[in-house]
Enzyme design. Structure first.
Site, mmCIF file in Angstrom:
data_model
loop_
_atom_site.group_PDB
_atom_site.id
_atom_site.type_symbol
_atom_site.label_atom_id
_atom_site.label_comp_id
_atom_site.label_asym_id
_atom_site.label_seq_id
_atom_site.Cartn_x
_atom_site.Cartn_y
_atom_site.Cartn_z
ATOM 1 N N HIS A 1 -3.595 7.275 -3.510
ATOM 2 C CA HIS A 1 -3.591 6.064 -2.692
ATOM 3 C C HIS A 1 -3.665 4.867 -3.619
ATOM 4 C CE1 HIS A 1 -6.341 2.839 -1.089
ATOM 5 N NE2 HIS A 1 -5.347 2.757 -0.228
ATOM 6 N N GLY B 1 -4.124 -7.213 15.135
ATOM 7 C CA GLY B 1 -2.720 -7.123 15.476
ATOM 8 C C GLY B 1 -1.821 -7.269 14.264
ATOM 9 N N SER C 1 0.827 -1.203 0.000
ATOM 10 C CA SER C 1 0.000 0.000 0.000
ATOM 11 C C SER C 1 0.863 1.255 0.000
ATOM 12 C CB SER C 1 -0.939 0.020 1.208
ATOM 13 O OG SER C 1 -0.185 0.112 2.410
ATOM 14 N N ARG D 1 -4.025 -6.367 -2.450
ATOM 15 C CA ARG D 1 -3.811 -7.347 -1.397
ATOM 16 C C ARG D 1 -4.471 -8.682 -1.740
ATOM 17 N NH1 ARG D 1 -7.311 -3.428 -0.342
ATOM 18 N NH2 ARG D 1 -9.469 -3.975 0.135
ATOM 19 N N ASN E 1 -3.419 0.430 -3.249
ATOM 20 C CA ASN E 1 -3.273 -0.717 -2.357
ATOM 21 C C ASN E 1 -3.840 -1.945 -3.043
ATOM 22 O OD1 ASN E 1 -5.304 -2.334 -0.274
ATOM 23 N ND2 ASN E 1 -3.223 -2.141 0.502
#
Length: 334
Positions: free
Chosen positions: A139, A291, A125, A143, A141
């Site tokens: 921007h 996390g 990203s 994935r 990104n």
């Protein structure tokens, strides 16, 4: 979302060693292009997990690759925050994929139930904030995400996209950015561009402002319908399209004259950008809840300076007012 399957497909894309390398190459290529135009190098920080699963400074391992890069106060870019990950993880007890923000629906949780909270994610990203207010923030990104263990995931999908957030609107820039991405989409499916442009406008929307974050681009999530290898090729080509879509715009705008009033308006637009990231972005919620990301990574994408002004209404008929109108009523640029 139309891109979500009711059931996982029998096929799956090639995973470790292929998808993660493609996103890593996109990461390196885009960093290099940004450094070339700016003349200043990125600073890099790698992270690793200790034996308690806590992120600490250190070289990434073979199983967990986590890299942040930042460029501050460059010659062209005031700030660029970039990130690459290829990691396995497990949701904390009591957290579901829907609750964490990984999915807007309960589909994945219905499939996984209590069988597995493990995931593998890889992606790259970029958030790019030029110094000159005439050059747009960008921007990008892309994935890949899978739920489950090993080579037979329970559920998988691709996601990502690219979009522009200008402080000052130049129609030729918007047309160029959208045209480059449409050409990629059209090579694979004539419906892609219109679907993904609409999804971009809908996702990058700030409800409490009644405005979009920018002038759009393409955005898709939970893309897993069709041949996995073809989807991987599509995502790869989308990632490669960002440089020719964005860099010519920066070249045109980076040396334009501007005033302190222009910079003040740019900071107000950046304030809206920050509002979206903190209040609306689903990826940030998932990263923090799972996390999977460090807080430093989250705030690495924030603008270097932003402003909020009470009742910030632009002068009617001004360039600023024209932009505000477009943000409230998204256009079809092609």
């Amino acid at each position: 979302m139309t891109d979500v399957l009711e059931k996982p497909t029998a096929q799956q894309p090639r995973v470790r060693g292929v998808i993660d390398k493609i996103f890593r190459q996109m990461f390196e290529n885009t960093c290099e292009a940004l450094q070339v135009i700016d003349g200043k190098d990125f600073l890099e920080q790698s992270w690793t997990r200790n034996n308690k699963g806590v992120w600490t400074v250190g070289e990434s391992s073979e199983d967990t690759i986590y890299i942040d890069r930042a460029l501050h106060n460059g010659n062209v870019f005031e700030k660029v925050g970039v990130n690459y990950v290829a990691i396995e993880g497990e949701l904390p007890p009591g957290t579901s994929f829907q609750q964490s923000g990984a999915l807007p629906t309960a589909i994945a949780d219905q499939m996984t139930s209590s069988r597995c909270n493990r995931f593998f994610a890889t992606g790259s990203s970029f958030v790019i904030h030029p110094y000159n207010p005439m050059a747009p923030t960008a921007h990008v990104n892309y994935r890949y995400f899978q739920i489950g263990n090993g080579s037979q995931p329970i559920y998988w999908w691709f996601g990502g996209g690219a979009d522009l957030t200008p402080a000052y609107l130049f129609e030729e820039d918007a047309v160029h950015f959208h045209q480059v991405h449409k050409e990629v989409c059209d090579k694979y499916d004539s419906s892609y561009y219109h679907r993904f442009k609409k999804s971009c406008d809908e996702y990058f929307h700030i409800p409490h402002r009644g405005e979009n974050r920018g002038i759009g681009g393409i955005f898709f999530d939970h893309l897993n319908q069709g041949n996995p290898e073809k989807l991987l090729s599509f995502v790869t080509n989308c990632a490669e399209a960002f440089i020719p879509a964005y860099m010519p715009i920066v070249e045109r705008r980076k040396d334009m004259n501007f005033t302190e009033e222009n910079k003040n308006w740019q900071r107000l637009v950046r304030g809206r950008y920050a509002e979206f990231i903190l209040s609306c972005d689903r990826g940030i919620r998932f990263g923090l809840a799972s996390g999977m990301v460090k807080q430093q990574s989250v705030f690495n994408c924030m603008p270097p300076a932003a402003s909020w002004q009470y009742d910030d209404q632009p002068i009617p008929g001004s360039q600023e007012a024209m932009l505000r109108e477009v943000l409230k009523n998204p256009r079809n640029w092609l």
